[in-house]
Structures are given as C-alpha cells and as structure tokens.
Motif scaffolding. Structure first.
Motif, short mmCIF file in Angstrom:
data_model
loop_
_atom_site.label_atom_id
_atom_site.label_comp_id
_atom_site.label_asym_id
_atom_site.label_seq_id
_atom_site.Cartn_x
_atom_site.Cartn_y
_atom_site.Cartn_z
N UNK A 1 -11.73 -0.63 10.48
CA UNK A 1 -11.80 -2.12 11.46
C UNK A 1 -10.60 -1.46 12.97
N UNK A 2 -9.79 -0.74 12.40
CA UNK A 2 -8.96 -0.24 14.08
C UNK A 2 -9.92 0.31 14.67
N UNK A 3 -10.39 1.16 14.50
CA UNK A 3 -11.63 1.29 15.56
C UNK A 3 -12.48 0.53 16.49
N UNK A 4 -12.58 -0.41 15.80
CA UNK A 4 -13.38 -1.40 16.84
C UNK A 4 -12.99 -2.33 16.80
N UNK A 5 -11.37 -2.51 16.26
CA UNK A 5 -10.42 -3.80 17.39
C UNK A 5 -8.43 -3.17 17.15
N UNK B 1 -11.34 -16.17 15.15
CA UNK B 1 -11.27 -15.79 15.73
C UNK B 1 -11.07 -14.60 16.69
N UNK B 2 -10.76 -13.40 16.24
CA UNK B 2 -10.61 -12.19 16.80
C UNK B 2 -12.50 -11.68 17.17
N UNK B 3 -12.33 -11.38 18.55
CA UNK B 3 -14.27 -10.07 18.79
C UNK B 3 -13.84 -9.18 19.39
N UNK B 4 -14.11 -8.57 17.39
CA UNK B 4 -13.90 -6.60 17.51
C UNK B 4 -15.31 -6.22 18.85
N UNK C 1 -7.07 -5.13 0.15
CA UNK C 1 -7.19 -3.88 1.24
C UNK C 1 -7.11 -4.32 3.13
N UNK C 2 -7.92 -5.32 2.63
CA UNK C 2 -8.37 -6.07 4.07
C UNK C 2 -7.38 -7.14 4.23
N UNK C 3 -6.64 -7.63 3.25
CA UNK C 3 -4.68 -8.97 3.30
C UNK C 3 -3.80 -8.10 3.59
N UNK C 4 -3.73 -6.70 2.95
CA UNK C 4 -2.21 -5.86 3.37
C UNK C 4 -2.52 -5.27 5.05
N UNK C 5 -3.92 -4.76 5.21
CA UNK C 5 -4.15 -4.28 6.80
C UNK C 5 -3.89 -5.51 7.54
N UNK C 6 -3.76 -6.87 7.75
CA UNK C 6 -4.77 -8.15 8.20
C UNK C 6 -5.36 -7.93 9.11
N UNK C 7 -5.97 -7.17 8.71
CA UNK C 7 -8.19 -7.78 9.39
C UNK C 7 -8.69 -7.75 8.44
N UNK C 8 -8.26 -9.63 8.00
CA UNK C 8 -9.24 -10.51 6.93
C UNK C 8 -10.66 -10.70 7.83
N UNK C 9 -10.81 -10.37 10.06
CA UNK C 9 -11.92 -11.25 10.40
C UNK C 9 -13.07 -10.04 10.07
#
Length: 264
Positions: A38-42, A69-72, A93-101
């Motif tokens: 997730x961090x790689x694309x956004x 609303x995110x646009x990776x 895992x997604x929630x804790x990392x705040x990458x729910x997009x």
C-alpha cells in the motif's frame, strides 16, 4: 490493478493474482507485506487523516458507506481465501495501518459463514472481476475488525449475563438474558445485535429438553456502537474466543469504510 491473493490455508488459484501462502490465521507481522504494498503505490495520503475526520463535525463519516477518496498510482485488490477469522485479520492489518482504501474480496471456505452471508461472497471470478461496494468497518476498542460476527456471554454461558449490553443508547441486555450476538451491516448505521434468551450451553437440570442459544428477533437493535460492562465477559470474534474474560468491551463503526468486493 495489483492483485494479491492471501491464501490462508489450502486454497484454489486466483487467476492473475500474486499468491502469498499464509497460515489459516496469520499474525499481524505475517501480514505486514500488505502495508508495504500500500505504501509503495500511495507513499503519501493527501486525504484527511482520522484525526481530521473525527474533529470535523461537517464530515459525514457515519452515513451510508462511501468509496475511498484516495487515488493510488494503481488499484490494489486483496483476495482473502479462508475463513471469517482470516478475513478479519487481514482487515485488521489494513485498519491499523490506515490503508482502508485497499480493495478486499473474500473467497470463503464456508459459504454459509456469517461474513460470507454479509458479503455475499462468491468465487474466484467475482473476487477478480467484481465491483467494489463499500460496507461499514466494525471494530473493537482493542483494535480488531469483526468480519462476520461477535458474541458476548458470562462464564460458560449457562447462567444469565452478569452486566449490561447497550446499543447506542438502548439497553439490549440487562436482566435475564444470557448474552448477545452482533453482526456488521452492509449499510448505515454499522451493526445489528440480538440478545440470547436461553443458555448458550445445556445445563444439568434440563440437559435433554432445554433449548439453547435462543434469540428474540423482536428485540433486534441497530446502531453505530455496542458497549458492554460486567463480570467475566467472554468475547468471541469470528469464531475465536479471546484468551481472557474482560470487564468491558466496545464494538463500534470505524471512521473509514471497507472497500469490499461483494454481491449487490
């Protein structure tokens, strides 16, 4: 689209997906690679943070579920094959990392499981080609996402619940009930709960004739949050019992929604 298959246990191949073989119930460290992708694309999320959302009364974050609303740089879709607990761990895992997009699809081993019924989960073809239909994310105050269902009871469930269960501001359990069960909803407000009105296990006195785990459909409550306080509260989430009883627990709708790939 970057397609990642989290194969939690034995699982069929997902066409076009990068497969990662995982335990039936992977730990958060084993799922850390999802955060890296997730961090790689956004690398930087320009949208409002959780703190911004919470502090802004003008933001409607608890209405109907919304698209992220995110646009990776490219969409990321995770296909989880396994049971409800596996799905819940990935969502956690997604929630804790705040990458729910990140988009999430579910290929359940049990098509009648609570999460499978909520998601209308299907086969590999739907997981790859299906549309995103956001749903609320129901979590606990100890940081776990409920994928399909959760239950509360006292002791071994043979005696009435010692404490209280409240949905938003309405009392669901507070007297002769034996506990409660909740499931996430696909739309607002976020969850529904129902009380148990008979023991969860047979008691010696009525071992053969006593009905167990009866619920009262006339007392279903819908809300944004469920809170419980009492003695020796056992908490079961997606079929897994927490290691120790607690004195209080809260389930509530997260500020971001799940970008679920599911049936209409």
């Amino acid at each position: 689209m970057r397609l990642i298959h989290c194969a939690c246990g034995e699982a069929p191949a997902i066409p076009g997906a990068f497969r990662v073989d995982l335990p039936h119930h992977p730990g958060q460290k084993e799922l850390r690679f999802l955060t890296d992708i997730a961090r790689e694309v956004l690398p930087v999320d320009p949208t409002p943070s959780l703190e911004d959302i919470q502090s802004n009364p003008a933001v409607s974050h608890l209405g109907e579920p919304e698209f992220a609303p995110q646009h990776p740089s490219e969409p990321v879709r995770i296909v989880v094959s396994g049971d409800d607990r596996a799905l819940g761990l990935v969502l956690t895992r997604l929630m804790r990392a705040d990458v729910m997009w990140v988009e999430v699809a579910y290929v359940p081993v049990d098509r009648q499981s609570p999460a499978a019924l909520v998601w209308g989960a299907g086969d590999a073809a739907r997981a790859v080609e299906g549309a995103v239909r956001p749903i609320p994310c129901v979590r606990t105050d100890f940081g776990e996402v409920v994928a399909g269902s959760a239950e509360l009871w006292t002791g071994n469930g043979s005696a009435p619940f010692t404490g209280e269960v409240v949905v938003d501001s309405e009392v669901l359990v507070g007297g002769s009930e034996y506990g409660a069960r909740l499931v996430p909803t696909v739309d607002a407000p976020g969850l529904v709960a129902i009380p148990y009105i008979s023991p969860l296990v047979p008691t010696r006195r009525f071992l053969r004739r006593q009905p167990v785990r009866r619920t009262d459909a006339s007392r279903v409550l819908a809300g944004r949050a469920l809170q419980s306080g009492g003695e020796e509260i056992n908490v079961l989430i997606d079929g897994i019992l927490r290691p120790r009883p607690v004195q209080r627990v809260t389930f509530y709708r997260h500020l971001r929604d799940i970008q679920s790939v599911r049936a209409a």
